[in-house]
Design a protein around this motif. Structure first.
Motif, mmCIF file in Angstrom:
data_model
loop_
_atom_site.group_PDB
_atom_site.id
_atom_site.type_symbol
_atom_site.label_atom_id
_atom_site.label_comp_id
_atom_site.label_asym_id
_atom_site.label_seq_id
_atom_site.Cartn_x
_atom_site.Cartn_y
_atom_site.Cartn_z
ATOM 1 N N MET A 171 0.829 -1.207 0.000
ATOM 2 C CA MET A 171 0.000 0.000 0.000
ATOM 3 C C MET A 171 0.859 1.251 0.000
ATOM 4 O O MET A 171 0.528 2.249 -0.659
ATOM 5 N N LYS A 172 1.976 1.219 0.712
ATOM 6 C CA LYS A 172 2.870 2.377 0.740
ATOM 7 C C LYS A 172 3.435 2.662 -0.649
ATOM 8 O O LYS A 172 3.527 3.830 -1.061
ATOM 9 N N LEU A 173 3.813 1.625 -1.397
ATOM 10 C CA LEU A 173 4.313 1.844 -2.757
ATOM 11 C C LEU A 173 3.232 2.485 -3.629
ATOM 12 O O LEU A 173 3.524 3.385 -4.431
ATOM 13 N N LEU A 174 1.999 2.030 -3.469
ATOM 14 C CA LEU A 174 0.911 2.622 -4.250
ATOM 15 C C LEU A 174 0.664 4.072 -3.833
ATOM 16 O O LEU A 174 0.439 4.948 -4.677
ATOM 17 N N ASN A 175 0.709 4.331 -2.541
ATOM 18 C CA ASN A 175 0.528 5.692 -2.038
ATOM 19 C C ASN A 175 1.623 6.618 -2.574
ATOM 20 O O ASN A 175 1.342 7.737 -3.031
ATOM 21 N N ASN A 176 2.874 6.138 -2.556
ATOM 22 C CA ASN A 176 3.968 6.977 -3.047
ATOM 23 C C ASN A 176 3.964 7.096 -4.565
ATOM 24 O O ASN A 176 4.429 8.100 -5.109
ATOM 25 N N PHE A 177 3.437 6.077 -5.242
ATOM 26 C CA PHE A 177 3.262 6.202 -6.691
ATOM 27 C C PHE A 177 2.311 7.360 -6.994
ATOM 28 O O PHE A 177 2.565 8.177 -7.892
ATOM 29 N N LEU A 178 1.233 7.460 -6.225
ATOM 30 C CA LEU A 178 0.314 8.581 -6.423
ATOM 31 C C LEU A 178 1.011 9.915 -6.161
ATOM 32 O O LEU A 178 0.900 10.855 -6.957
ATOM 33 N N SER A 179 1.726 10.018 -5.051
ATOM 34 C CA SER A 179 2.338 11.306 -4.713
ATOM 35 C C SER A 179 3.458 11.669 -5.675
ATOM 36 O O SER A 179 3.551 12.820 -6.136
ATOM 37 N N MET A 180 4.341 10.706 -6.015
ATOM 38 C CA MET A 180 5.406 11.019 -6.979
ATOM 39 C C MET A 180 4.818 11.258 -8.370
ATOM 40 O O MET A 180 5.347 12.048 -9.153
ATOM 41 N N GLY A 181 3.695 10.596 -8.664
ATOM 42 C CA GLY A 181 3.008 10.865 -9.927
ATOM 43 C C GLY A 181 2.470 12.282 -9.974
ATOM 44 O O GLY A 181 2.588 12.972 -10.996
ATOM 45 N N TYR A 182 1.889 12.740 -8.866
ATOM 46 C CA TYR A 182 1.462 14.139 -8.784
ATOM 47 C C TYR A 182 2.641 15.078 -9.017
ATOM 48 O O TYR A 182 2.529 16.070 -9.738
ATOM 49 N N ALA A 183 3.778 14.781 -8.390
ATOM 50 C CA ALA A 183 4.954 15.641 -8.533
ATOM 51 C C ALA A 183 5.367 15.749 -9.992
ATOM 52 O O ALA A 183 5.679 16.849 -10.490
ATOM 53 N N ALA A 184 5.370 14.617 -10.701
ATOM 54 C CA ALA A 184 5.748 14.634 -12.118
ATOM 55 C C ALA A 184 4.712 15.386 -12.949
ATOM 56 O O ALA A 184 5.068 16.161 -13.857
ATOM 57 N N LEU A 185 3.425 15.196 -12.641
ATOM 58 C CA LEU A 185 2.374 15.909 -13.365
ATOM 59 C C LEU A 185 2.442 17.417 -13.120
ATOM 60 O O LEU A 185 2.364 18.220 -14.062
ATOM 61 N N TYR A 186 2.576 17.811 -11.857
ATOM 62 C CA TYR A 186 2.671 19.234 -11.539
ATOM 63 C C TYR A 186 3.846 19.866 -12.275
ATOM 64 O O TYR A 186 3.733 20.964 -12.830
ATOM 65 N N SER A 187 4.986 19.154 -12.257
ATOM 66 C CA SER A 187 6.196 19.711 -12.866
ATOM 67 C C SER A 187 6.017 19.912 -14.369
ATOM 68 O O SER A 187 6.405 20.955 -14.921
ATOM 69 N N GLU A 188 5.422 18.935 -15.024
ATOM 70 C CA GLU A 188 5.226 19.047 -16.468
ATOM 71 C C GLU A 188 4.193 20.114 -16.798
ATOM 72 O O GLU A 188 4.365 20.894 -17.751
ATOM 73 N N ALA A 189 3.114 20.172 -16.023
ATOM 74 C CA ALA A 189 2.092 21.190 -16.261
ATOM 75 C C ALA A 189 2.648 22.597 -16.063
ATOM 76 O O ALA A 189 2.371 23.512 -16.851
ATOM 77 N N LEU A 190 3.444 22.785 -15.009
ATOM 78 C CA LEU A 190 4.055 24.094 -14.761
ATOM 79 C C LEU A 190 4.997 24.484 -15.889
ATOM 80 O O LEU A 190 5.037 25.651 -16.302
ATOM 81 N N MET A 191 5.751 23.524 -16.385
ATOM 82 C CA MET A 191 6.679 23.804 -17.486
ATOM 83 C C MET A 191 5.909 24.237 -18.731
ATOM 84 O O MET A 191 6.264 25.237 -19.383
ATOM 85 N N ILE A 192 4.849 23.510 -19.084
ATOM 86 C CA ILE A 192 4.073 23.871 -20.276
ATOM 87 C C ILE A 192 3.447 25.249 -20.089
ATOM 88 O O ILE A 192 3.448 26.085 -21.004
#
Length: 297
Positions: A171-192
Protein backbone atom coordinates in the motif's frame (compact mmCIF):
# COMPACT_ATOMS: atom_id res chain seq x y z
CA UNK A 1 2.26 -1.82 28.06
CA UNK A 2 5.55 -2.77 29.74
CA UNK A 3 7.58 -3.50 26.61
CA UNK A 4 10.75 -1.49 26.17
CA UNK A 5 10.83 0.07 22.70
CA UNK A 6 13.87 0.34 20.46
CA UNK A 7 14.13 2.79 17.56
CA UNK A 8 16.62 2.87 14.68
CA UNK A 9 16.45 5.55 12.00
CA UNK A 10 16.25 9.01 13.52
CA UNK A 11 15.88 10.98 10.29
CA UNK A 12 13.30 13.60 9.35
CA UNK A 13 10.43 11.23 10.21
CA UNK A 14 12.05 9.07 12.85
CA UNK A 15 13.18 11.87 15.14
CA UNK A 16 9.64 13.14 15.69
CA UNK A 17 8.21 9.62 15.96
CA UNK A 18 10.73 8.63 18.62
CA UNK A 19 10.12 11.86 20.54
CA UNK A 20 6.41 11.05 20.66
CA UNK A 21 7.09 7.50 21.89
CA UNK A 22 9.01 9.04 24.79
CA UNK A 23 6.31 11.65 25.34
CA UNK A 24 3.73 8.89 25.77
CA UNK A 25 5.75 7.37 28.60
CA UNK A 26 7.44 4.41 26.92
CA UNK A 27 10.98 3.42 27.86
CA UNK A 28 12.99 4.04 24.68
CA UNK A 29 16.35 2.76 23.44
CA UNK A 30 17.87 4.45 20.38
CA UNK A 31 20.76 3.85 17.99
CA UNK A 32 22.30 6.33 15.60
CA UNK A 33 21.95 5.46 11.92
CA UNK A 34 23.04 8.70 10.23
CA UNK A 35 21.93 11.59 12.45
CA UNK A 36 23.88 11.87 15.69
CA UNK A 37 22.25 15.18 16.63
CA UNK A 38 18.79 13.57 16.74
CA UNK A 39 20.08 10.80 18.99
CA UNK A 40 21.65 13.31 21.38
CA UNK A 41 18.34 15.18 21.56
CA UNK A 42 16.44 12.00 22.43
CA UNK A 43 18.99 10.92 25.03
CA UNK A 44 18.51 14.35 26.57
CA UNK A 45 14.78 13.60 26.73
CA UNK A 46 15.37 10.32 28.56
CA UNK A 47 16.20 7.69 25.93
CA UNK A 48 19.03 5.18 26.34
CA UNK A 49 21.69 4.74 23.64
CA UNK A 50 23.08 1.47 22.29
CA UNK A 51 25.63 1.06 19.51
CA UNK A 52 24.57 -2.16 17.75
CA UNK A 53 21.24 -3.65 16.65
CA UNK A 54 22.02 -6.79 18.64
CA UNK A 55 22.42 -4.76 21.83
CA UNK A 56 19.09 -3.09 21.08
CA UNK A 57 17.35 -6.43 20.61
CA UNK A 58 18.84 -7.67 23.87
CA UNK A 59 17.47 -4.62 25.69
CA UNK A 60 14.04 -4.38 24.04
CA UNK A 61 10.92 -6.38 23.24
CA UNK A 62 9.79 -4.19 20.30
CA UNK A 63 12.10 -2.48 17.79
CA UNK A 64 10.88 0.15 15.30
CA UNK A 65 12.90 0.66 12.11
CA UNK A 66 12.55 3.84 10.05
CA UNK A 67 15.39 3.68 7.52
CA UNK A 68 15.73 4.19 3.78
CA UNK A 69 14.60 0.85 2.40
CA UNK A 70 14.99 -2.92 2.17
CA UNK A 71 18.82 -3.12 1.94
CA UNK A 72 19.15 -1.15 5.17
CA UNK A 73 16.41 -3.17 6.92
CA UNK A 74 17.96 -6.48 5.84
CA UNK A 75 21.39 -5.38 7.10
CA UNK A 76 20.06 -4.25 10.49
CA UNK A 77 18.27 -7.57 10.97
CA UNK A 78 20.67 -10.09 9.44
CA UNK A 79 24.22 -8.77 9.89
CA UNK A 80 26.43 -10.57 12.46
CA UNK A 81 25.60 -8.02 15.16
CA UNK A 82 22.06 -7.53 13.90
CA UNK A 83 18.69 -7.78 15.60
CA UNK A 84 18.31 -11.50 14.88
CA UNK A 85 21.68 -12.27 16.45
CA UNK A 86 20.27 -11.63 19.93
CA UNK A 87 18.44 -14.96 19.65
CA UNK A 88 15.39 -13.90 21.65
CA UNK A 89 11.69 -13.24 20.96
CA UNK A 90 11.16 -9.83 19.44
CA UNK A 91 8.64 -7.79 17.46
CA UNK A 92 10.21 -5.76 14.63
CA UNK A 93 8.09 -2.94 13.23
CA UNK A 94 9.40 -1.82 9.83
CA UNK A 95 8.21 1.73 9.16
CA UNK A 96 10.56 2.10 6.20
CA UNK A 97 9.41 2.09 2.59
CA UNK A 98 10.55 -1.43 1.73
CA UNK A 99 10.03 -3.97 -1.03
CA UNK A 100 7.08 -6.27 -0.19
CA UNK A 101 8.98 -9.34 -1.40
CA UNK A 102 11.88 -8.59 0.95
CA UNK A 103 9.45 -7.98 3.83
CA UNK A 104 7.71 -11.32 3.30
CA UNK A 105 11.04 -13.16 3.00
CA UNK A 106 12.37 -11.64 6.21
CA UNK A 107 9.15 -12.38 8.10
CA UNK A 108 9.22 -16.03 7.05
CA UNK A 109 12.90 -16.41 7.93
CA UNK A 110 12.49 -14.83 11.37
CA UNK A 111 9.30 -16.59 12.47
CA UNK A 112 10.96 -19.92 13.46
CA UNK A 113 13.25 -17.95 15.79
CA UNK A 114 10.38 -16.32 17.67
CA UNK A 115 10.81 -12.97 15.93
CA UNK A 116 7.70 -11.34 14.44
CA UNK A 117 8.05 -8.79 11.66
CA UNK A 118 5.22 -6.44 10.77
CA UNK A 119 5.35 -3.71 8.14
CA UNK A 120 4.06 -0.31 9.19
CA UNK A 121 5.06 2.30 6.57
CA UNK A 122 4.07 5.92 6.94
CA UNK A 123 1.99 8.55 5.20
CA UNK A 124 2.22 12.33 5.63
CA UNK A 125 5.19 14.52 6.53
CA UNK A 126 7.91 15.12 9.16
CA UNK A 127 5.68 17.85 10.60
CA UNK A 128 3.01 15.20 11.20
CA UNK A 129 5.62 12.94 12.78
CA UNK A 130 6.29 15.63 15.40
CA UNK A 131 2.58 16.32 15.87
CA UNK A 132 1.70 12.64 16.21
CA UNK A 133 -0.66 12.67 13.23
CA UNK A 134 0.99 10.29 10.76
CA UNK A 135 -0.94 7.70 8.77
CA UNK A 136 0.37 4.17 9.38
CA UNK A 137 -0.43 1.27 7.03
CA UNK A 138 0.09 -1.99 8.94
CA UNK A 139 0.55 -5.46 7.52
CA UNK A 140 0.88 -8.46 9.78
CA UNK A 141 -0.65 -10.79 12.33
CA UNK A 142 -3.61 -9.28 14.22
CA UNK A 143 -2.18 -10.19 17.63
CA UNK A 144 1.18 -8.58 16.83
CA UNK A 145 -0.52 -5.44 15.55
CA UNK A 146 -2.65 -5.22 18.69
CA UNK A 147 0.47 -5.57 20.83
CA UNK A 148 2.26 -2.63 19.18
CA UNK A 149 -0.80 -0.48 18.47
CA UNK A 150 -0.20 1.76 21.52
CA UNK A 151 3.29 2.49 20.20
CA UNK A 152 1.99 3.24 16.71
CA UNK A 153 -0.74 5.46 18.11
CA UNK A 154 1.86 7.53 19.95
CA UNK A 155 2.93 9.03 16.61
CA UNK A 156 -0.07 8.28 14.36
CA UNK A 157 -3.43 9.89 13.82
CA UNK A 158 -4.61 6.84 11.87
CA UNK A 159 -3.50 3.20 12.12
CA UNK A 160 -4.90 1.27 9.16
CA UNK A 161 -4.55 -2.54 9.02
CA UNK A 162 -4.00 -3.68 5.42
CA UNK A 163 -3.85 -7.47 5.72
CA UNK A 164 -1.02 -10.01 5.98
CA UNK A 165 2.62 -9.06 6.31
CA UNK A 166 3.84 -7.26 3.19
CA UNK A 167 0.54 -5.58 2.40
CA UNK A 168 1.48 -2.45 4.34
CA UNK A 169 4.53 -1.99 2.15
CA UNK A 170 2.46 -2.75 -0.94
CA UNK A 171 0.00 0.00 0.00
CA UNK A 172 2.87 2.38 0.74
CA UNK A 173 4.31 1.84 -2.76
CA UNK A 174 0.91 2.62 -4.25
CA UNK A 175 0.53 5.69 -2.04
CA UNK A 176 3.97 6.98 -3.05
CA UNK A 177 3.26 6.20 -6.69
CA UNK A 178 0.31 8.58 -6.42
CA UNK A 179 2.34 11.31 -4.71
CA UNK A 180 5.41 11.02 -6.98
CA UNK A 181 3.01 10.86 -9.93
CA UNK A 182 1.46 14.14 -8.78
CA UNK A 183 4.95 15.64 -8.53
CA UNK A 184 5.75 14.63 -12.12
CA UNK A 185 2.37 15.91 -13.36
CA UNK A 186 2.67 19.23 -11.54
CA UNK A 187 6.20 19.71 -12.87
CA UNK A 188 5.23 19.05 -16.47
CA UNK A 189 2.09 21.19 -16.26
CA UNK A 190 4.05 24.09 -14.76
CA UNK A 191 6.68 23.80 -17.49
CA UNK A 192 4.07 23.87 -20.28
CA UNK A 193 2.35 26.81 -18.62
CA UNK A 194 5.62 28.73 -18.28
CA UNK A 195 6.49 27.98 -21.91
CA UNK A 196 3.14 29.50 -22.89
CA UNK A 197 3.62 32.54 -20.65
CA UNK A 198 1.44 31.39 -17.75
CA UNK A 199 2.96 32.23 -14.36
CA UNK A 200 3.04 29.62 -11.55
CA UNK A 201 1.05 32.02 -9.33
CA UNK A 202 -1.74 32.12 -11.91
CA UNK A 203 -1.68 28.33 -12.17
CA UNK A 204 -1.92 28.11 -8.38
CA UNK A 205 -4.74 30.63 -8.12
CA UNK A 206 -6.89 28.37 -10.30
CA UNK A 207 -6.04 25.01 -8.72
CA UNK A 208 -5.86 25.99 -5.05
CA UNK A 209 -9.22 25.50 -3.34
CA UNK A 210 -10.61 23.60 -6.32
CA UNK A 211 -11.21 19.91 -6.91
CA UNK A 212 -7.57 19.25 -7.82
CA UNK A 213 -6.23 20.70 -4.58
CA UNK A 214 -4.88 18.36 -1.88
CA UNK A 215 -2.35 18.26 0.94
CA UNK A 216 0.46 17.11 -1.34
CA UNK A 217 -0.34 19.91 -3.78
CA UNK A 218 -0.10 22.47 -0.99
CA UNK A 219 3.34 21.39 0.25
CA UNK A 220 4.62 21.07 -3.33
CA UNK A 221 3.41 24.56 -4.21
CA UNK A 222 4.70 26.06 -0.99
CA UNK A 223 8.07 25.50 -2.64
CA UNK A 224 6.97 26.54 -6.14
CA UNK A 225 5.35 29.80 -5.03
CA UNK A 226 7.18 30.70 -1.81
CA UNK A 227 10.49 28.94 -2.62
CA UNK A 228 10.40 27.26 0.79
CA UNK A 229 12.94 24.46 0.33
CA UNK A 230 11.84 22.72 3.52
CA UNK A 231 8.15 22.60 2.58
CA UNK A 232 8.35 18.90 1.62
CA UNK A 233 11.49 17.26 3.01
CA UNK A 234 11.66 14.12 0.88
CA UNK A 235 14.64 13.66 -1.43
CA UNK A 236 14.34 13.00 -5.14
CA UNK A 237 16.61 9.96 -4.65
CA UNK A 238 14.07 8.50 -2.21
CA UNK A 239 11.26 9.18 -4.66
CA UNK A 240 13.23 7.36 -7.36
CA UNK A 241 13.81 4.43 -4.98
CA UNK A 242 10.10 4.13 -4.25
CA UNK A 243 8.93 4.20 -7.86
CA UNK A 244 11.73 1.76 -8.75
CA UNK A 245 10.41 -0.60 -6.07
CA UNK A 246 6.97 -0.20 -7.65
CA UNK A 247 8.40 -1.06 -11.08
CA UNK A 248 9.94 -4.25 -9.67
CA UNK A 249 6.69 -5.14 -7.94
CA UNK A 250 4.68 -4.59 -11.14
CA UNK A 251 7.18 -6.72 -13.07
CA UNK A 252 6.81 -9.54 -10.53
CA UNK A 253 3.04 -9.34 -11.01
CA UNK A 254 3.56 -9.40 -14.80
CA UNK A 255 1.45 -6.30 -15.36
CA UNK A 256 2.06 -3.30 -17.60
CA UNK A 257 2.49 0.02 -15.76
CA UNK A 258 3.37 2.62 -18.42
CA UNK A 259 2.44 5.60 -16.23
CA UNK A 260 4.68 4.30 -13.47
CA UNK A 261 7.53 4.00 -15.96
CA UNK A 262 7.02 7.59 -17.09
CA UNK A 263 7.02 8.85 -13.50
CA UNK A 264 10.16 6.86 -12.74
CA UNK A 265 11.91 8.32 -15.78
CA UNK A 266 11.16 11.87 -14.59
CA UNK A 267 12.81 11.15 -11.25
CA UNK A 268 15.65 9.15 -12.79
CA UNK A 269 16.55 12.04 -15.10
CA UNK A 270 16.72 14.51 -12.19
CA UNK A 271 18.77 12.15 -10.03
CA UNK A 272 21.14 11.32 -12.90
CA UNK A 273 21.71 15.05 -13.39
CA UNK A 274 22.98 15.32 -9.80
CA UNK A 275 19.84 16.46 -7.97
CA UNK A 276 19.24 13.34 -5.88
CA UNK A 277 19.54 15.09 -2.52
CA UNK A 278 17.23 17.95 -3.52
CA UNK A 279 13.65 17.68 -2.30
CA UNK A 280 10.78 16.45 -4.48
CA UNK A 281 9.21 19.86 -5.31
CA UNK A 282 12.47 20.91 -7.00
CA UNK A 283 11.58 18.45 -9.77
CA UNK A 284 9.53 21.36 -11.11
CA UNK A 285 12.68 23.46 -11.59
CA UNK A 286 14.54 20.58 -13.25
CA UNK A 287 11.75 19.90 -15.75
CA UNK A 288 11.37 23.61 -16.50
CA UNK A 289 15.12 24.12 -17.02
CA UNK A 290 15.32 21.05 -19.28
CA UNK A 291 12.78 22.78 -21.52
CA UNK A 292 14.42 26.19 -21.48
CA UNK A 293 12.11 28.01 -19.07
CA UNK A 294 12.22 29.18 -15.47
CA UNK A 295 9.47 29.13 -12.85
CA UNK A 296 10.91 32.12 -10.97
CA UNK A 297 11.01 34.74 -13.74
Amino acid sequence: MADRIGFIGLGFMGHGMAANILKKGFALTVMANRRREALDDLVGRGATEVTTPRAMAEACEVVVLCVTGSPQVEALVERPDGLAAAGKPLVIVDCSTSEPASTRRLAAALEPHGITLIDAPLGRTPKDAWEGTLDVMVGGDDAAIDRVRPVLESFAGRVIPTGPVGTGHTMKLLNNFLSMGYAALYSEALMIGAKAGLAPKTFDSVVRGGRMDCGFYQTFFKYVIERDRDAHKFALSNGLKDVTYLASFAQALQVANPIGAAVRNSFAAAVAAGHGQDYVPTLSDFVAAANGVSLTD
